[in-house]
Write a protein that holds these residues in place. Structure first.
Motif, PDB file in Angstrom:
ATOM      1  N   UNK A 199      38.751  27.804  40.024  1.00 28.37           N
ATOM      2  CA  UNK A 199      38.848  27.469  38.587  1.00 28.37           C
ATOM      3  C   UNK A 199      40.266  27.792  38.114  1.00 28.37           C
ATOM      4  N   UNK A 200      41.204  27.090  38.654  1.00 31.48           N
ATOM      5  CA  UNK A 200      42.623  27.438  38.481  1.00 31.48           C
ATOM      6  C   UNK A 200      43.122  27.292  37.048  1.00 31.48           C
ATOM      7  N   UNK A 201      42.390  26.597  36.196  1.00 31.93           N
ATOM      8  CA  UNK A 201      42.860  26.410  34.820  1.00 31.93           C
ATOM      9  C   UNK A 201      42.313  27.467  33.866  1.00 31.93           C
ATOM     10  N   UNK A 202      41.437  28.338  34.345  1.00 36.02           N
ATOM     11  CA  UNK A 202      40.852  29.376  33.483  1.00 36.02           C
ATOM     12  C   UNK A 202      41.800  30.576  33.380  1.00 36.02           C
ATOM     13  N   UNK A 203      42.461  30.695  32.260  1.00 37.31           N
ATOM     14  CA  UNK A 203      43.459  31.761  32.087  1.00 37.31           C
ATOM     15  C   UNK A 203      42.838  33.151  32.145  1.00 37.31           C
ATOM     16  N   UNK A 204      41.574  33.263  31.709  1.00 40.03           N
ATOM     17  CA  UNK A 204      40.960  34.594  31.667  1.00 40.03           C
ATOM     18  C   UNK A 204      40.797  35.177  33.062  1.00 40.03           C
ATOM     19  N   UNK A 205      40.693  34.333  34.102  1.00 40.66           N
ATOM     20  CA  UNK A 205      40.578  34.836  35.462  1.00 40.66           C
ATOM     21  C   UNK A 205      41.874  35.509  35.918  1.00 40.66           C
ATOM     22  N   UNK A 206      43.005  34.964  35.505  1.00 42.82           N
ATOM     23  CA  UNK A 206      44.293  35.579  35.840  1.00 42.82           C
ATOM     24  C   UNK A 206      44.437  36.911  35.109  1.00 42.82           C
ATOM     25  N   UNK A 207      43.994  36.930  33.859  1.00 44.31           N
ATOM     26  CA  UNK A 207      44.021  38.178  33.093  1.00 44.31           C
ATOM     27  C   UNK A 207      43.116  39.218  33.742  1.00 44.31           C
ATOM     28  N   UNK A 208      41.920  38.788  34.196  1.00 50.96           N
ATOM     29  CA  UNK A 208      40.985  39.707  34.848  1.00 50.96           C
ATOM     30  C   UNK A 208      41.563  40.222  36.161  1.00 50.96           C
ATOM     31  N   UNK A 209      42.180  39.338  36.933  1.00 54.63           N
ATOM     32  CA  UNK A 209      42.802  39.765  38.187  1.00 54.63           C
ATOM     33  C   UNK A 209      43.891  40.798  37.925  1.00 54.63           C
ATOM     34  N   UNK A 210      44.732  40.540  36.917  1.00 49.92           N
ATOM     35  CA  UNK A 210      45.799  41.498  36.588  1.00 49.92           C
ATOM     36  C   UNK A 210      45.217  42.838  36.163  1.00 49.92           C
ATOM     37  N   UNK A 211      44.155  42.802  35.367  1.00 51.67           N
ATOM     38  CA  UNK A 211      43.549  44.044  34.876  1.00 51.67           C
ATOM     39  C   UNK A 211      42.980  44.866  36.019  1.00 51.67           C
ATOM     40  N   UNK A 212      42.252  44.199  36.931  1.00 48.26           N
ATOM     41  CA  UNK A 212      41.669  44.920  38.066  1.00 48.26           C
ATOM     42  C   UNK A 212      42.769  45.469  38.967  1.00 48.26           C
ATOM     43  N   UNK A 213      43.823  44.687  39.179  1.00 41.32           N
ATOM     44  CA  UNK A 213      44.914  45.131  40.045  1.00 41.32           C
ATOM     45  C   UNK A 213      45.640  46.332  39.454  1.00 41.32           C
ATOM     46  N   UNK A 214      45.861  46.310  38.157  1.00 43.34           N
ATOM     47  CA  UNK A 214      46.505  47.455  37.499  1.00 43.34           C
ATOM     48  C   UNK A 214      45.617  48.690  37.611  1.00 43.34           C
ATOM     49  N   UNK A 215      44.307  48.485  37.411  1.00 42.92           N
ATOM     50  CA  UNK A 215      43.375  49.606  37.569  1.00 42.92           C
ATOM     51  C   UNK A 215      43.433  50.154  38.995  1.00 42.92           C
ATOM     52  N   UNK A 216      43.528  49.268  39.986  1.00 44.72           N
ATOM     53  CA  UNK A 216      43.617  49.703  41.370  1.00 44.72           C
ATOM     54  C   UNK A 216      44.882  50.491  41.645  1.00 44.72           C
ATOM     55  N   UNK A 217      46.006  50.008  41.110  1.00 47.90           N
ATOM     56  CA  UNK A 217      47.272  50.711  41.314  1.00 47.90           C
ATOM     57  C   UNK A 217      47.259  52.093  40.683  1.00 47.90           C
ATOM     58  N   UNK A 218      46.509  52.249  39.584  1.00 49.83           N
ATOM     59  CA  UNK A 218      46.420  53.545  38.927  1.00 49.83           C
ATOM     60  C   UNK A 218      45.256  54.396  39.450  1.00 49.83           C
ATOM     61  N   UNK A 219      44.630  53.917  40.540  1.00 46.83           N
ATOM     62  CA  UNK A 219      43.558  54.691  41.178  1.00 46.83           C
ATOM     63  C   UNK A 219      44.043  55.394  42.430  1.00 46.83           C
ATOM     64  N   UNK A 220      44.791  54.666  43.285  1.00 43.12           N
ATOM     65  CA  UNK A 220      45.274  55.260  44.530  1.00 43.12           C
ATOM     66  C   UNK A 220      46.450  54.430  45.043  1.00 43.12           C
TER      67      UNK A 220
END
Length: 541
Positions: A199-220
């Motif tokens: 679903x490459x046109x859904x902007x919220x998926x990119x936002x969700x990916x960024x949010x999860x990745x940032x959470x991961x970077x701030x976990x370990x």
């Protein structure tokens, strides 16, 4: 059949399929959570778990000799003072948690979550470990979804069974640390990565990916290597990044910018990091690396310790190889799963080489690659054409893993190494409460924390590292003026014995060991006629 019914059948079938998937998801979650809650508080808190409490409550607990401008008198001296490190205090919010972690090597997200969890529910063993158990169960659900998205419902189910019942997964899901959260975020970000491809046109998926990745970077810090694997897949292993260049570039710039503040903190830790990481120092050799890779992967995918356990290791390894071969025709997915395994291992080796450590031998740092291994095994099982053999393999592997997982929860297999509760009870039996008795701890910071958490008696506690620094300006009698008996609790080779002997104390009896902690008793020389215990072990005066 009435007119128009044929049009309704596909819709009904789709609804039925969704209900079945929802039911399977609930079953996967319930089974995963149940086995993780089994005997959740039956084993003593490990040293890592004890560190979680003061870090999450915002209390400083680490003493660093190399730290400049450290308060000269900063150190808890009694068990009651150590207990205060566990209690939330007004005014000690997330800023205090961050200040603690600035003097350590850990990232803040998990401790931020535990800050509120402890404030709401307390610090019992069961309560402390429940978030990890819950997150571990969620990871089984997410790998089920990821397997479906990448391959098929069958592969998603097989991989979720492996993750749900793996004794290694259960072990860390029953530990009050950040590793289940880390693995959950890795699997979730990978799932969203593939949703974005569809679903490459859904902007919220990119936002969700960024949010999860940032959470991961701030976990370990290990998440960096997993993110690198995903980035390599985006731009090298597939055409996904090139097809949506501007969206993915923007997403990755946001992720990088969000992590920059902690990178600056990490650079500031350079002076004290060798002291913090001293417990894992050691050189690497080719034989060590190969041995660790073989043994750690075997532990993640099988249970070689059980009777005929070598058979489960051989079967899962063969299935893993079959899965890799089967994906040769789908190079993009094979590239992702291979990178998911290779990048974290390579990253740990690079960090070990750079820091002079041997983190490659620590099992918890391998947990991030486990989901990729389970997915490849699932592919291998699906390649078997006969359904009866597939079912037999799943039943055999799932059953052996479940049995091993339950034994792990009981402490009969892959038991937790620490015996802090028994240690504290023994120290309680040796202490009468008078000022003439002092406990001296050497090694890990967890020893005095364990006494604060488990011991019932009030006792005076000195920490050898802090004491050694203070003795450059003051005498031993300044810190223990009434001491005639000292219990030395040491992890690893002890140097504190010489310090005590140099200050007029002598060793009596034989040492007693609880996990990694060795307890010895010293008495002042003027008490040189103190009788030795009949069994040679240390006893109360």
């Amino acid at each position: 059949m009435y007119p128009g019914s044929m049009k309704k059948l596909p819709r009904f079938a789709g609804l039925l399929a969704r209900k079945n998937i929802l039911l399977l998801t609930i079953i996967v979650f319930a089974a995963s959570l149940s086995v993780r809650l089994y005997k959740l508080d039956s084993q003593t808190l490990e040293c890592e778990e004890l560190y979680t409490i003061p870090a999450a409550t915002g209390h400083q607990y680490v003493y660093l000799s190399r730290e400049s401008n450290a308060p000269a008198n900063y150190i808890p001296l009694t068990t009651s003072e150590y207990r205060k490190l566990f209690a939330p205090e007004p005014g000690l919010g997330l800023g205090a948690v961050r200040s603690v972690l600035k003097r350590n090597v850990h990232l803040p997200l998990y401790f931020y979550l535990m800050h509120y969890w402890i404030g709401w529910f307390g610090i019992s063993e069961w309560i402390l470990r429940f978030p990890s158990a819950f997150l571990g169960a969620l990871t089984a659900v997410m790998i089920f979804a990821l397997g479906r998205e990448l391959f098929s419902l069958f592969i998603g189910l097989v991989s979720s069974i492996l993750l749900a019942f793996s004794p290694e997964e259960i072990y860390f899901s029953q530990q009050a640390r950040m590793y289940p959260l880390l693995v959950l975020l890795v699997v979730s970000s990978t799932y969203v990565l593939f949703l974005a491809a569809r679903r490459s046109t859904n902007s919220w998926l990119y936002f969700l990916y960024a949010s999860i990745s940032i959470a991961g970077l701030y976990t370990h810090y290990e998440y960096v290597f997993c993110l690198a694997a995903q980035t390599a897949y985006l731009w090298i292993g597939s055409s996904q990044g090139r097809q949506n260049r501007s969206r993915w570039l923007t997403t990755q710039l946001i992720i990088t910018a969000a992590f920059v503040p902690w990178i600056l903190i990490s650079v500031a830790q350079k002076t004290t990091s060798p002291e913090i990481l001293a417990w894992v120092n050691g050189s690497l050799t080719a034989n060590l690396v190969l041995t660790e890779i073989a043994t750690k992967i075997a532990r993640l995918i099988s249970v070689p310790e059980l009777p005929l356990g070598w058979l489960s290791a051989v079967i899962t390894l063969v299935l893993l190889i079959v899965g890799v071969v089967a994906l040769a025709s789908d190079r993009a997915k094979l590239f992702l799963l291979s990178s998911w395994i290779a990048f974290p291992i390579a990253g740990i080796l690079v960090m070990d080489t750079f820091l002079g450590t041997r983190a490659i031998s620590i099992t918890r740092y391998w947990m991030v690659i486990a989901p990729a291994l389970y997915l490849l095994i699932g592919v291998g099982v699906e390649r078997i054409k006969r359904r009866t053999i597939q079912i037999a393999l799943i039943a055999a592997l799932g059953g052996s893993l479940l049995a091993a997982g339950l034994l792990t929860a009981q402490g009969k297999l892959r038991a937790k190494p620490d015996r802090h509760k028994e240690m504290a009870q023994f120290v309680d039996s040796q202490i009468s409460g008078s000022g003439s008795q002092v406990v001296l701890t050497e090694g890990l910071n967890s020893i005095p924390l364990a006494l604060g958490y488990y011991a019932q008696r009030e006792m005076n506690i000195l920490r050898n590292k802090w004491l050694s620094d203070q003795l450059r300006q003051r005498s031993f009698s300044d810190f223990a003026p009434e001491a005639t008996q000292i219990l030395l609790l040491a992890s690893g080779q002890s140097r504190a014995g010489k310090l005590l002997e140099g200050n007029g104390f002598r060793l009596v009896g034989r040492p007693v060991t609880y996990g990694h902690v060795v307890i010895t008793k010293y008495v002042l020389d003027r008490d040189q006629h103190a009788p030795l215990p009949p069994n040679g072990e240390i006893i109360a005066p």
